[in-house]
Design a protein around this motif. Structure first.
Motif, short mmCIF file in Angstrom:
data_model
loop_
_atom_site.label_atom_id
_atom_site.label_comp_id
_atom_site.label_asym_id
_atom_site.label_seq_id
_atom_site.Cartn_x
_atom_site.Cartn_y
_atom_site.Cartn_z
N GLY A 2 -2.63 -10.31 -4.88
CA GLY A 2 -2.14 -9.05 -5.41
C GLY A 2 -0.75 -8.75 -4.92
O GLY A 2 -0.05 -9.60 -4.41
N PRO A 3 -0.30 -7.50 -5.08
CA PRO A 3 1.03 -7.14 -4.64
C PRO A 3 1.23 -7.50 -3.19
O PRO A 3 0.34 -7.38 -2.37
CB PRO A 3 1.07 -5.61 -4.86
N MET A 4 2.42 -7.90 -2.90
CA MET A 4 2.74 -8.41 -1.58
C MET A 4 2.38 -7.44 -0.49
O MET A 4 2.00 -7.81 0.60
CB MET A 4 4.24 -8.71 -1.54
N ASP A 5 2.51 -6.16 -0.75
CA ASP A 5 2.29 -5.20 0.30
C ASP A 5 1.04 -4.38 0.06
O ASP A 5 0.88 -3.31 0.63
CB ASP A 5 3.49 -4.26 0.41
N ALA A 6 0.16 -4.84 -0.84
CA ALA A 6 -1.06 -4.09 -1.06
C ALA A 6 -1.80 -3.96 0.23
O ALA A 6 -2.14 -4.89 0.89
CB ALA A 6 -1.92 -4.79 -2.11
N GLY A 7 -2.06 -2.73 0.61
CA GLY A 7 -2.68 -2.51 1.91
C GLY A 7 -1.66 -2.26 2.98
O GLY A 7 -2.01 -1.94 4.10
N GLY A 8 -0.38 -2.41 2.70
CA GLY A 8 0.66 -2.09 3.67
C GLY A 8 0.71 -3.06 4.81
O GLY A 8 -0.09 -3.97 4.93
N PRO A 9 1.67 -2.88 5.71
CA PRO A 9 1.85 -3.80 6.80
C PRO A 9 0.70 -3.84 7.77
O PRO A 9 0.63 -4.72 8.60
CB PRO A 9 3.12 -3.29 7.49
N GLN A 11 -2.13 -4.72 7.19
CA GLN A 11 -2.90 -5.93 6.93
C GLN A 11 -2.14 -7.18 7.34
O GLN A 11 -2.68 -8.26 7.32
CB GLN A 11 -3.25 -6.01 5.43
N HIS A 12 -0.87 -7.06 7.67
CA HIS A 12 -0.09 -8.20 8.09
C HIS A 12 -0.23 -8.36 9.61
O HIS A 12 -0.27 -7.38 10.34
CB HIS A 12 1.39 -8.02 7.72
N VAL A 290 11.94 -1.37 3.73
CA VAL A 290 11.16 -0.92 4.88
C VAL A 290 10.48 0.42 4.58
O VAL A 290 9.31 0.62 4.93
CB VAL A 290 12.05 -0.81 6.14
N TRP A 291 11.21 1.34 3.93
CA TRP A 291 10.63 2.64 3.57
C TRP A 291 9.39 2.46 2.71
O TRP A 291 8.37 3.12 2.92
CB TRP A 291 11.67 3.48 2.82
N ASP A 292 9.46 1.55 1.75
CA ASP A 292 8.33 1.31 0.86
C ASP A 292 7.13 0.75 1.64
O ASP A 292 5.99 1.17 1.43
CB ASP A 292 8.73 0.34 -0.25
N LEU A 293 7.40 -0.18 2.56
CA LEU A 293 6.32 -0.75 3.37
C LEU A 293 5.64 0.32 4.23
O LEU A 293 4.42 0.40 4.33
CB LEU A 293 6.86 -1.87 4.26
N VAL A 294 6.48 1.17 4.87
CA VAL A 294 5.94 2.22 5.73
C VAL A 294 5.14 3.23 4.92
O VAL A 294 4.04 3.65 5.32
CB VAL A 294 7.08 2.92 6.50
N ALA A 295 5.66 3.63 3.76
CA ALA A 295 4.96 4.60 2.91
C ALA A 295 3.60 4.08 2.49
O ALA A 295 2.59 4.80 2.53
CB ALA A 295 5.83 4.93 1.69
N ARG A 296 3.56 2.80 2.09
CA ARG A 296 2.28 2.23 1.66
C ARG A 296 1.32 2.03 2.83
O ARG A 296 0.11 2.12 2.67
CB ARG A 296 2.53 0.91 0.92
N SER A 297 1.89 1.76 4.00
CA SER A 297 1.05 1.63 5.19
C SER A 297 0.36 2.95 5.51
O SER A 297 -0.83 3.00 5.84
CB SER A 297 1.91 1.18 6.37
N ARG A 298 1.12 4.04 5.38
CA ARG A 298 0.54 5.36 5.67
C ARG A 298 -0.54 5.72 4.67
O ARG A 298 -1.58 6.30 5.02
CB ARG A 298 1.65 6.41 5.66
N ALA A 302 -4.41 6.44 5.51
CA ALA A 302 -5.08 7.67 5.07
C ALA A 302 -6.35 7.36 4.31
O ALA A 302 -7.37 8.04 4.47
CB ALA A 302 -4.12 8.47 4.21
N ARG A 303 -6.34 6.32 3.49
CA ARG A 303 -7.54 5.93 2.73
C ARG A 303 -8.65 5.46 3.66
O ARG A 303 -9.83 5.63 3.39
CB ARG A 303 -7.20 4.86 1.69
N GLN A 304 -8.22 4.78 4.76
CA GLN A 304 -9.24 4.28 5.70
C GLN A 304 -9.87 5.41 6.47
O GLN A 304 -11.06 5.39 6.79
CB GLN A 304 -8.58 3.29 6.66
#
Length: 309
Positions: A2-9, A11-12, A290-298, A302-304
């Motif tokens: 899926g998208p490279m950052d699905a789940g945010g950093p 998961q990395h 970086v902003w996009d990665l951080v936003a998706r991480s948050r 929140a979903r977790q």
């Protein structure tokens, strides 16, 4: 995938991120070390670099009890074949980079590693099935504009930049795909390059005199090259296996930015308008990424905490 950052950093692997930052910071400051060995011809220096990298890799493999993994990799023809290709690519990369720094082409070397992240994104999306979000594609576009501005004013040295970008980008892709640990992989690469390296060092000893025999200080500086080769490459191999290749590429902007600043300060190279524009575009792109990665991480965090019902 899926998208490279699905789940945010989140998961990395954090170890991968730490390894990536460590490798690129060391590479960023590498020109300072190259000042110590600037009297050593580029080909000879790379020969010594490989010769002193191999024993260090063997010691690390022994310490980590990876002898079995090393033997297994050496017994696999396919693995050795791919590592022979990656070894050749990194050797060309080293020679061109060292020569560029020694001849004062600091910005050309820096541009090569500004182009490299775009190569990583291209390889990651085209060959690894990684997908970028819209903000990340915007970042790629802005970075491409910046690189184009700088490249337009550096046509005569563009071959240096393109060689560095393409060789290292392809090297990283191979190391990401080959199933071998970072230490055994670099050990085999160094082993495959050992005989050519000995031949190069012998040639210079016979024709110009060995740089290793000039002084104790220079000999120790040359030996230090083994450490400064092995450590960041091992970190990079770890990061390449654990992180999406596109993300790894954007973290890489750190290294050429450090080189760029060194060019202005230590190497006292004049800064032109195109270089200022490129620098601004690159950092704007990195900030968006970086902003996009951080936003998706948050959002993922929140979903977790509050999972949807």
């Amino acid at each position: 995938r899926g998208p490279m950052d699905a789940g945010g950093p989140s998961q990395h692997d954090r170890k991968g991120l730490a390894a990536a930052f460590g490798a690129y910071i060391i590479w960023g400051f590498l020109p300072l070390y190259l000042i110590l060995v600037q009297t050593v011809p580029a080909f000879e220096f790379v020969g010594w670099r490989i010769i002193w990298t191999l024993p260090l890799c063997l010691l690390i493999a022994l310490f980590r009890k990876q002898g079995g993994e090393l033997r297994a990799a050496l017994g696999n023809r396919r693995t050795v074949g791919w590592l022979a290709l990656s070894a050749s690519l990194i050797a060309v990369n080293w020679v061109v980079y060292v020569w560029a720094i020694q001849t004062g082409e600091v910005y050309a070397a820096s541009l090569g590693y500004y182009i490299n992240p775009l190569v990583n994104v291209l390889l990651g999306t085209a060959l690894l099935g990684e997908r970028l979000t819209r903000p990340q594609w915007l970042a790629v576009g802005i970075a491409a504009v910046g690189v184009s501005l700088l490249a337009a004013g550096a046509v005569t040295t563009l071959w240096i930049s393109l060689t560095l970008a393409l060789t290292f980008g392809t090297y990283g892709l191979i190391r990401k795909r080959v199933v071998v640990g970072s230490v055994p992989g670099l050990t085999i690469e160094s082993l495959l390059l050992l005989l050519p390296s000995i031949g190069v060092v012998w040639y210079y000893a016979q024709t110009q005199g060995s740089s290793f025999a000039v002084s104790t200080e220079l000999s120790l500086s040359i030996m230090l090259g083994g450490v400064l080769t092995a450590v960041p490459l091992l970190m990079f191999a770890i990061a390449a296996r654990k992180l999406p290749y596109s993300m790894l590429g954007f973290i890489q902007f750190l290294a050429p930015s450090i080189v760029f600043i060194l060019g202005l300060t230590v190497f006292d190279k004049p800064l032109h308008p195109a270089e200022i524009a490129c620098f601004a575009c690159i950092w704007l792109a990195a900030a968006i990424f970086v902003w996009d990665l951080v936003a998706r991480s948050r959002k993922q965090a929140a979903r977790q905490v509050f999972p949807p019902r």
